[in-house]
Scaffold this active site. Structure first.
Site, PDB file in Angstrom:
ATOM      1  N   ALA A  95     -74.019 -41.538  29.127  1.00  0.00           N
ATOM      2  CA  ALA A  95     -74.380 -42.801  29.781  1.00  0.00           C
ATOM      3  C   ALA A  95     -75.881 -42.829  30.014  1.00  0.00           C
ATOM      4  CB  ALA A  95     -73.644 -42.946  31.099  1.00  0.00           C
ATOM      5  N   GLU A  96     -76.481 -43.986  29.774  1.00  0.00           N
ATOM      6  CA  GLU A  96     -77.920 -44.109  30.002  1.00  0.00           C
ATOM      7  C   GLU A  96     -78.190 -45.010  31.201  1.00  0.00           C
ATOM      8  OE1 GLU A  96     -79.979 -45.797  26.668  1.00  0.00           O
ATOM      9  OE2 GLU A  96     -78.978 -47.708  26.840  1.00  0.00           O
ATOM     10  N   GLY A  97     -79.324 -44.762  31.839  1.00  0.00           N
ATOM     11  CA  GLY A  97     -79.760 -45.615  32.936  1.00  0.00           C
ATOM     12  C   GLY A  97     -79.186 -45.261  34.292  1.00  0.00           C
TER      13      GLY A  97
END
Length: 92
Positions: free
Chosen positions: A52-54
């Site tokens: 997952a990014e952010g």
């Protein structure tokens, strides 16, 4: 000439990245939460990992972990670093 089919099977991938646009509001938007959970479930079914990014908060990190996403990146963990900065901060 036959058209090529587009699909995940065409790519030699071992991870699926969950875009920041879904992660950002997954704690307040039922739709985004369901999308994130579905991506994780699909990846698990296909034998792929998810990243997952952010990630910007402990709550996001905990929610993703409870859904089965064990890899993440974002400002919660650290700001972007040069290779030298990363080495000094995380490898020594």
């Amino acid at each position: 000439m036959p058209r090529e089919k587009f699909g995940l099977k065409r790519f030699a991938a071992d991870k699926i990245k969950i875009d920041i646009s879904f992660v950002r509001d997954m704690l307040t938007s039922d739709n985004d939460r369901v999308i994130v959970a579905t991506i994780i479930a699909m990846a698990n079914t296909l034998g792929l990992e998810t990243i997952a990014e952010g990630i910007e908060s402990q709550a996001q990190a905990s929610a993703l972990l409870s859904m089965g996403c064990t890899q993440a990146q974002g400002y919660y963990f650290d700001r972007p670093l040069t290779a030298e900065q990363f080495s000094q901060r995380w490898l020594i």
